[in-house]
Every structure is written in C-alpha cells, then in structure tokens.
Motif scaffolding. Structure first.
Motif, mmCIF file in Angstrom:
data_model
loop_
_atom_site.group_PDB
_atom_site.id
_atom_site.type_symbol
_atom_site.label_atom_id
_atom_site.label_comp_id
_atom_site.label_asym_id
_atom_site.label_seq_id
_atom_site.Cartn_x
_atom_site.Cartn_y
_atom_site.Cartn_z
ATOM 1 N N ASP A 129 -12.275 3.871 -0.656
ATOM 2 C CA ASP A 129 -12.515 4.684 -1.709
ATOM 3 C C ASP A 129 -13.406 3.780 -2.835
ATOM 4 O O ASP A 129 -13.375 2.540 -2.573
ATOM 5 C CB ASP A 129 -11.024 4.760 -2.563
ATOM 6 N N ASP A 130 -14.117 4.562 -3.646
ATOM 7 C CA ASP A 130 -14.825 3.855 -4.389
ATOM 8 C C ASP A 130 -13.880 2.868 -5.485
ATOM 9 O O ASP A 130 -13.113 3.583 -6.077
ATOM 10 C CB ASP A 130 -15.714 4.986 -5.268
ATOM 11 N N GLY A 131 -14.355 1.673 -5.737
ATOM 12 C CA GLY A 131 -13.351 0.962 -6.459
ATOM 13 C C GLY A 131 -12.277 0.158 -6.034
ATOM 14 O O GLY A 131 -11.686 -0.686 -6.661
ATOM 15 N N GLN A 132 -12.083 0.271 -4.655
ATOM 16 C CA GLN A 132 -11.116 -0.127 -3.732
ATOM 17 C C GLN A 132 -10.904 -1.614 -3.804
ATOM 18 O O GLN A 132 -12.461 -2.025 -3.484
ATOM 19 C CB GLN A 132 -10.823 0.448 -2.664
ATOM 20 N N ARG A 133 -10.119 -2.485 -4.039
ATOM 21 C CA ARG A 133 -10.458 -3.829 -3.758
ATOM 22 C C ARG A 133 -9.799 -4.295 -2.261
ATOM 23 O O ARG A 133 -8.530 -3.924 -1.944
ATOM 24 C CB ARG A 133 -9.666 -4.810 -4.733
ATOM 25 N N ILE A 134 -10.505 -5.364 -1.563
ATOM 26 C CA ILE A 134 -10.171 -5.671 -0.291
ATOM 27 C C ILE A 134 -9.899 -7.174 -0.548
ATOM 28 O O ILE A 134 -10.650 -7.881 -1.067
ATOM 29 C CB ILE A 134 -11.354 -5.438 0.747
ATOM 30 N N ARG A 135 -8.694 -7.461 -0.077
ATOM 31 C CA ARG A 135 -8.248 -9.007 -0.185
ATOM 32 C C ARG A 135 -8.574 -9.863 0.943
ATOM 33 O O ARG A 135 -8.219 -9.483 2.088
ATOM 34 C CB ARG A 135 -6.621 -8.878 -0.397
ATOM 35 N N LEU A 136 -9.387 -10.840 0.693
ATOM 36 C CA LEU A 136 -9.188 -11.794 1.822
ATOM 37 C C LEU A 136 -8.713 -13.262 1.552
ATOM 38 O O LEU A 136 -9.037 -13.828 0.689
ATOM 39 C CB LEU A 136 -10.917 -12.307 1.951
ATOM 40 N N ALA A 137 -7.755 -13.248 2.139
ATOM 41 C CA ALA A 137 -6.677 -14.238 1.862
ATOM 42 C C ALA A 137 -7.319 -15.779 2.105
ATOM 43 O O ALA A 137 -7.874 -16.232 3.067
ATOM 44 C CB ALA A 137 -5.172 -14.479 2.672
#
Length: 420
Positions: free
Chosen positions: A268-276
């Motif tokens: 989705d637009d504005g979604q945050r993806i976490r890279l640990a």
C-alpha cells in the motif's frame, strides 16, 4: 564526552524543537536536517557532516519514548541543580542538611545503585539504571582512588542503535506485482576498520583504571558520598589510547552502502517495510537498530485499488449506448494481459462487473479480482445520418419515461407534506 557534557547536551536544540514536541514534529525536524546536511548532497563539508551526526544522535534518543523519558529525567535531576550538578552539593559539618532538604545520612551514591543498598535489595539500581539506558552507565561504582572490590568485572550495559527511516517511490505495476529495489544509503554505520571498538587495528581499548571498568566512581565530601559517571572514560568503562584513523575512536563512521529491498505484491501507499538490524549500529557491542522503508506508490492512469478490498483492482471502461442496450463482449486490459468481458443486455451505465483472479496475487495464495465499471460514452458530434437514426429511436420509444418512478415518488412526498 564527560557525564556533565552528556547531561548538558540539548538534543531538543539540536533538532530545533520544543521540549514538549510531538513524535511527528521530532521526526519532521530530524528528516529536514538530515536531508539538508546529507553527505550525498554536501560532500566534503565537515560542518554539514557534524550536523548530520548530531541530528542522528538526538533523534536516536528523542524518537524512543523510553530513552526520551530517561533523558528528560536525567536533565531535570542534574541540569536543574537538584543535586548541585555532578559532584555538587555541600557537605555541612555537624550534620547540616545540604540544599534541597536532604539529611546528613543521605548518600547520592544510592541514586546510582551503588550506595547503602545491595544489588539484590528492593529498589536497587536507581539512577544508574536510568542513565545506563542512555550512555551505558552501569549500576555500582568504584571510588576515585580505585575500583570497589568486586566491581572489576562490572561493565556498562550495551545500547541498541537507533532506528532509521528512508523513502522509496515505485510505479503502480510494481506495487501490484512486487519488485526488488537496490537501496543506496549514506548513514552512520559500525566502523569497518576497527569493528566498532574505536581502537586502531592491532590495538584494543583498555579497562579504565579509575573506575575499574564500571563506568561510575564515588567520592566523599564531608558527611556525604557522591557518585557520578567516570570522567576519565566518560562512563564507558574503557579508554582508547590509539584511536582508529577512520572513526576517530567513536566506533561509528558515515559510509555509503547498498541494500536490496524486497517489495511484496500488493504493498500500500505509505506502508513501512522493516529491515531488521540495518539501522544505526549499537554502542559497546549493542545490536543495531532497524531500517524502515516507507513506500510511496505512483498513481496509474487506468488502474486503481479498491477501497473495500486492497487485493481488488479497479478499472473504468467506456461503452456505447447500443452495447449497453443489446449487450456485447468487450476486451479489457489487466495488469498481466487482456481478457474478454461479457456485458449483459440492459446493463446500466456505472454498473461494476467482476473479473475473478485478475487482481493482486499474494505470496500466501490470496488473489484479488478486477472490478470493471462500464461507463456510457456520449459522442460530442453526430453526423446527419446518426441524428436521423437517433430521432427515429426517440419516436419509437416515446412511451418510455425513464423518470416515471422518480416523478411518482416526488408526487407522493408532496401529498404527504400537504396532508400533515
């Protein structure tokens, strides 16, 4: 830096925000400073690099609610003068209470967990735990003349690195089908030359002799005992005699790196993806923070996302009046080719037809649909022949009133109004 330097360092001023600033204001201020002083935009500019690092350090504390609380409490206790600053306060002979109303038996060392309570006693830890969460001070203290027996093995607690946030922009088709992007970052990272310990390769930091590696020392003044982070090692418990030439002994250096970011299908637009573990490195062997990638999706000229189900795609297709009246089969585009769609006879303009399985394909097997809305296309100009045909159609359907039901409802409402 020394303990006094740490407490007197104003992270709010570094970011240019008020002490009661919201999390959103703090993030906005940090991103503005980081963008204006980024090493990629201001190369070979020591002042910009210093501002970039200072903003990152401030954001690392103020963006974390717990660290921010500890920082505010520490500044209130010491910068506000409640204990006369570090090592302040006056020991009055004859049991005279110092400013603040504390009795002669009060030991500021208790605040650091190194006073009259044992480590296992209820309430032990005190301010040593509070400050330890920010610059690694450990509970317990050695004296100015040397470490307290049994404290030589105590080490300051490790500290997790701050989280970092960056933005990427992708096309609509990439958001639907997923994609892999190379992400180039210039950010503080663990020094590759010294491995993060701050010492020149071939050497190692040595244990501070003043505090015995505890990071905290105690001293007596009259009837009082005071504790503070060790000034010789700045509370770290170790001293670097030969600093690393790359990071200058900080253990952290600004460098460029390239990461591969996997954007999942249907993002989705504005979604945050976490890279640990890809954020700022931790201090004293602590784990690195996380990197959060905020995804921005470009709008598409034809396709959209359904508000009711994010896995469904939307498409508006123009059709002619005869196609709506007598029905037809039309060809419509999808994100992965074309399909044939049957328009039933008598279809109203604005009706939505469903093409199953032509939406977003998730990794877990879920599949959305394509929602096709048919919309009547009205010609701007008509030839004489078309006009004659339209007039003939109007005469042939003169008995059909498309607004008859609307008229009946309006008349019924008027009658109710009159009766009342």
């Amino acid at each position: 830096m020394s303990a006094r330097d740490w407490v007197e360092k104003d992270y709010y001023r570094e970011l240019g925000v008020a002490k009661d600033a919201s999390d959103a204001d703090i993030k906005k201020a940090y991103r503005k400073i980081a963008r204006e002083n980024h090493p990629d935009t201001k190369q070979n500019d020591p002042k910009a690099e210093a501002k970039f690092k200072a903003a990152g350090e401030a954001y690392g504390v103020l963006s974390d609610p717990e660290k921010r609380r500890q920082y505010d409490e520490a500044r209130t206790l010491f910068s506000g003068g409640r204990f006369g600053g570090f090592g302040g306060g006056r020991g009055g002979g004859g049991g005279t209470a110092p400013p603040g109303g504390f009795s002669g038996g009060f030991d500021v060392g208790d605040l650091f967990g190194g006073g009259g309570r044992s480590a296992g006693a209820p309430g032990a830890g005190g301010l040593g735990d509070l400050l330890g969460g920010l610059f690694g001070g450990g509970a317990g203290a050695g004296t100015a003349a040397g470490p307290t027996p049994g404290m030589a093995g105590t080490r300051p607690r490790e500290q997790r690195g701050a989280d970092v946030e960056t933005d990427v922009r992708i096309d609509f088709a990439e958001a639907v089908g997923g994609t892999t992007l190379p992400l180039r970052l210039a950010s503080p990272a663990r020094c590759g030359t010294c491995g993060g310990n701050g010492a020149k390769p071939g050497t190692s930091p040595r244990t501070c002799l003043t505090c015995g590696g505890a990071g905290v020392v105690s001293r007596s003044q009259g009837a009082f005992a005071f504790s503070e982070p060790c000034r010789d090692c700045a509370g770290s418990g170790s001293i670097v005699d030969d600093p690393c030439p790359e990071c200058g002994g900080d253990g952290v250096s600004t460098r460029s790196r390239t990461l591969t970011v996997r954007i999942p299908p249907g993002v989705d637009d504005g979604q945050r993806i976490r890279l640990a573990g890809q954020g700022q490195p931790g201090s004293r062997g602590g784990p690195a923070g996380d990197l959060f990638v905020v995804v921005h999706v470009n709008a598409d000229g034809a396709f959209g996302r359904s508000e009711r189900n994010a896995d469904d795609l939307t498409l508006t297709v123009p059709v002619t009046f005869p196609e709506l009246v007598v029905g037809t089969t039309i060809t419509v585009p999808t994100m992965d080719g074309k399909v044939s769609l049957k328009v039933p006879a008598g279809t109203q303009s604005g009706r939505t037809l469903r093409v199953r399985g032509r939406g977003v394909h998730r990794k877990d097997g879920r599949t959305g649909d394509l929602l096709v809305t048919v919309e009547l296309s009205v010609p701007q100009r008509l030839s004489a022949e078309a006009r004659d045909a339209l007039d003939a159609y109007a005469k042939a359907t003169a008995d059909h009133d498309p607004r008859a039901d609307l008229t009946r409802r309006a008349e019924a409402a008027a009658r109710r109004e009159t009766a009342s």
